[in-house]
Enzyme design. Structure first.
Site, mmCIF file in Angstrom:
data_model
loop_
_atom_site.group_PDB
_atom_site.id
_atom_site.type_symbol
_atom_site.label_atom_id
_atom_site.label_comp_id
_atom_site.label_asym_id
_atom_site.label_seq_id
_atom_site.Cartn_x
_atom_site.Cartn_y
_atom_site.Cartn_z
ATOM 1 N N LYS A 71 0.852 -1.185 0.000
ATOM 2 C CA LYS A 71 0.000 0.000 0.000
ATOM 3 C C LYS A 71 0.891 1.239 0.000
ATOM 4 O O LYS A 71 1.731 1.402 0.886
ATOM 5 C CB LYS A 71 -0.907 -0.008 1.231
ATOM 6 C CG LYS A 71 -1.744 1.254 1.345
ATOM 7 C CD LYS A 71 -2.797 1.122 2.415
ATOM 8 C CE LYS A 71 -3.541 2.430 2.606
ATOM 9 N NZ LYS A 71 -4.574 2.333 3.634
ATOM 10 N N ARG A 81 -10.799 10.059 1.994
ATOM 11 C CA ARG A 81 -10.698 10.742 3.287
ATOM 12 C C ARG A 81 -11.842 11.746 3.446
ATOM 13 O O ARG A 81 -12.321 11.970 4.558
ATOM 14 C CB ARG A 81 -9.312 11.375 3.448
ATOM 15 C CG ARG A 81 -8.220 10.295 3.543
ATOM 16 C CD ARG A 81 -6.809 10.845 3.629
ATOM 17 N NE ARG A 81 -5.811 9.778 3.457
ATOM 18 C CZ ARG A 81 -4.520 9.982 3.231
ATOM 19 N NH1 ARG A 81 -4.044 11.207 3.162
ATOM 20 N NH2 ARG A 81 -3.700 8.951 3.081
ATOM 21 N N LYS A 98 1.350 10.039 5.698
ATOM 22 C CA LYS A 98 1.477 8.650 6.159
ATOM 23 C C LYS A 98 2.757 7.992 5.650
ATOM 24 O O LYS A 98 2.841 6.763 5.571
ATOM 25 C CB LYS A 98 0.226 7.868 5.725
ATOM 26 C CG LYS A 98 -1.077 8.455 6.292
ATOM 27 C CD LYS A 98 -2.291 7.547 6.072
ATOM 28 C CE LYS A 98 -3.535 8.131 6.749
ATOM 29 N NZ LYS A 98 -4.720 7.239 6.616
ATOM 30 N N GLU A 116 7.479 -6.645 1.074
ATOM 31 C CA GLU A 116 6.277 -6.482 1.909
ATOM 32 C C GLU A 116 5.336 -7.679 1.725
ATOM 33 O O GLU A 116 4.799 -8.224 2.690
ATOM 34 C CB GLU A 116 5.520 -5.200 1.515
ATOM 35 C CG GLU A 116 6.103 -3.912 2.061
ATOM 36 C CD GLU A 116 5.777 -3.703 3.545
ATOM 37 O OE1 GLU A 116 5.177 -4.596 4.165
ATOM 38 O OE2 GLU A 116 6.141 -2.633 4.069
ATOM 39 N N LYS A 160 -2.351 -1.435 -3.802
ATOM 40 C CA LYS A 160 -3.155 -0.221 -3.718
ATOM 41 C C LYS A 160 -2.279 1.015 -3.779
ATOM 42 O O LYS A 160 -1.271 1.049 -3.068
ATOM 43 C CB LYS A 160 -3.896 -0.268 -2.386
ATOM 44 C CG LYS A 160 -4.748 0.916 -2.079
ATOM 45 C CD LYS A 160 -5.371 0.689 -0.741
ATOM 46 C CE LYS A 160 -6.135 1.929 -0.342
ATOM 47 N NZ LYS A 160 -6.531 1.864 1.033
ATOM 48 N N SER A 190 -10.334 5.740 -4.505
ATOM 49 C CA SER A 190 -11.274 6.856 -4.656
ATOM 50 C C SER A 190 -10.824 7.896 -5.678
ATOM 51 O O SER A 190 -11.629 8.380 -6.468
ATOM 52 C CB SER A 190 -11.488 7.515 -3.294
ATOM 53 O OG SER A 190 -10.244 7.937 -2.745
ATOM 54 N N TYR A 247 -15.288 1.174 -6.739
ATOM 55 C CA TYR A 247 -16.552 1.884 -6.514
ATOM 56 C C TYR A 247 -17.481 1.738 -7.717
ATOM 57 O O TYR A 247 -18.644 2.108 -7.649
ATOM 58 C CB TYR A 247 -16.263 3.364 -6.201
ATOM 59 C CG TYR A 247 -15.362 3.490 -4.989
ATOM 60 C CD1 TYR A 247 -15.882 3.332 -3.705
ATOM 61 C CD2 TYR A 247 -13.989 3.686 -5.124
ATOM 62 C CE1 TYR A 247 -15.057 3.391 -2.586
ATOM 63 C CE2 TYR A 247 -13.149 3.750 -4.011
ATOM 64 C CZ TYR A 247 -13.688 3.598 -2.748
ATOM 65 O OH TYR A 247 -12.874 3.633 -1.647
HETATM 66 C C1 PBG Z 1 -7.379 3.573 5.619
HETATM 67 C C2 PBG Z 1 -7.686 3.394 4.182
HETATM 68 C C3 PBG Z 1 -7.489 4.317 3.150
HETATM 69 C C4 PBG Z 1 -8.066 3.757 2.015
HETATM 70 C C5 PBG Z 1 -8.554 2.496 2.368
HETATM 71 N N1 PBG Z 1 -8.287 2.276 3.711
HETATM 72 C C6 PBG Z 1 -6.940 5.672 3.157
HETATM 73 C C7 PBG Z 1 -5.611 5.925 3.704
HETATM 74 O O1 PBG Z 1 -4.793 5.036 3.878
HETATM 75 O O2 PBG Z 1 -5.381 7.098 4.006
HETATM 76 C C8 PBG Z 1 -8.152 4.438 0.689
HETATM 77 C C9 PBG Z 1 -9.221 3.942 -0.232
HETATM 78 C C10 PBG Z 1 -9.552 4.862 -1.343
HETATM 79 O O3 PBG Z 1 -8.921 5.919 -1.555
HETATM 80 O O4 PBG Z 1 -10.492 4.529 -2.071
HETATM 81 N N2 PBG Z 1 -6.279 3.002 6.141
#
Ligand code: PBG
Length: 351
Positions: A214, A224, A237, A253, A268, A294, A333
């Site tokens: 990720k 968010r 992050k 990982e 992701k 998203s 989505y």
């Molecule tokens: C939370 C999480 C995130 C997403 C899924 N789980 C956001 C992040 O890590 O800040 C993002 C999913 C998306 O953008 O559709 N840990």
């Protein structure tokens, strides 16, 4: 219902000898619809999709501005929407809670309240639709007032104490009936710790789908917004999510998560990381999913709403790209919209 075809990452077949033009005319096999369908290397089916959904504790569903067509559902409207997804052949959903500000704390303890919004949603969905898979994120960000996925001490995200909290979160979700625990926090060592805790609590068949690779990505922005956590997040992050510059590190990982007991893997974001999807699937052969996040959804939708792109065609093309890269499925989505089209008779390769 169409059966899911096994997908092999394109690029694994060796190219044999090729006759020169005009003995070879690549256009022959493309000349008619029937032949194009016959030689298609990949297909999309509704079974390829996991549908991420947002839920809140409000009285009615609320639109999310940066994700046109996506809503924060109420528990009640979610149950109805999941029924529709199930009848379209979508095998699983992933539930994300928009937690009220009043319930967000420094330690994110609402994450392991057995009556939190996620657990109530899981129970409601599973009692109405026992035969659809329900997946839950494990990470503290929906529940912390600082918006981080882990506990913060002296401005740093502390790993091992966070893992203890994640274990408690995974257990309340599994107790509520969650089928797939999906740790998205990127702490070290959490897959093994959660697996052991699930075994210890007799949740032997609760699967772990690890967000194994990720990345620290700007494509998460609209998510968010959807959770109401953008305003909360202090800093970024990058000390736990991966650097977009790195590919080999993703394989390390993934190897660690497999060694710790992951049943399935997520890469992701999706579209900007198809090379990683391909490498992970080719190298390890585990069920591998891409998360079309998203921001990917938002950019395609925004262009479509401006009339700059054809909504349906870019949706299907982007989803097919994940299959071609070797993904066994996609968190998207678009799941309901795409499954609706596939059920109407298109095999996803036609357009
Ligand atoms: C939370 C999480 C995130 C997403 C899924 N789980 C956001 C992040 O890590 O800040 C993002 C999913 C998306 O953008 O559709 N840990």
């Amino acid at each position: 219902m169409v059966k899911k075809s096994p997908s092999a990452p394109s690029g694994t077949a060796t190219t044999g000898p090729v006759a020169a033009y005009p003995r070879t005319r690549m256009r022959r096999n493309r000349a008619d619809d029937w032949t194009r369908r016959m030689v298609a290397e990949n297909v999309l089916t509704p079974a390829d999709f996991i549908w991420p959904v947002f839920v809140h504790d409000g009285a009615s569903p609320v639109a999310i501005d940066s994700m046109p067509g996506v809503e924060r559902q109420t528990v009640e409207s979610l149950v109805a929407a999941v029924g529709e997804a199930k009848s379209l052949g979508i095998p699983a959903i992933a539930i994300f809670p928009a937690t009220e500000t009043a319930l967000r704390t420094d330690d994110g303890r609402e994450a392991y309240n057995p009556d939190n919004l996620v657990c109530r949603s899981v129970r409601a969905v599973k009692s109405a639709h026992p035969d659809i898979g329900v997946m839950c994120d494990v990470a503290l960000d929906p529940f912390t007032d600082h918006g981080h996925d882990g506990l913060v001490r002296d401005g740093k995200i502390i790993n091992d104490e966070t893992v203890e909290a994640l274990i408690k979160q995974a257990l309340v979700q599994a107790d509520a009936g969650c089928d797939i625990i999906a740790p998205s926090d990127m702490m070290d060592g959490r897959i093994g710790a959660i697996r052991d805790a699930l075994e210890g609590a007799n949740h032997k068949n609760v699967r772990i789908m690890a967000y194994a690779a990720k990345y620290s990505s700007a494509f998460y922005g609209p998510f968010r917004d959807a959770l109401g956590s953008s305003g909360h997040l202090k800093g970024d992050k990058r000390t736990y999510q991966m650097d977009p510059a790195n590919g080999d590190e993703a394989l390390r990982e993934v190897a660690l998560d497999i060694a710790e007991g992951a049943d399935m893997l997520i890469v992701k974001p999706g579209m900007a990381y198809l090379d990683i999807v391909h490498r992970v699937k080719t190298e390890f052969g585990l069920p591998t999913f891409a998360y079309q996040v998203s921001g990917e959804y938002a950019m395609l939708k925004a262009a479509a709403l401006n009339g700059w792109l054809d909504d349906e065609r870019v949706m299907m093309e982007s989803l097919m790209a994940f299959k071609r890269a070797g993904a066994d499925g996609v968190l998207t989505y678009f799941a309901v919209a795409a499954a609706t089209i596939l059920n109407d008779g298109s095999n996803g390769t036609k357009k």
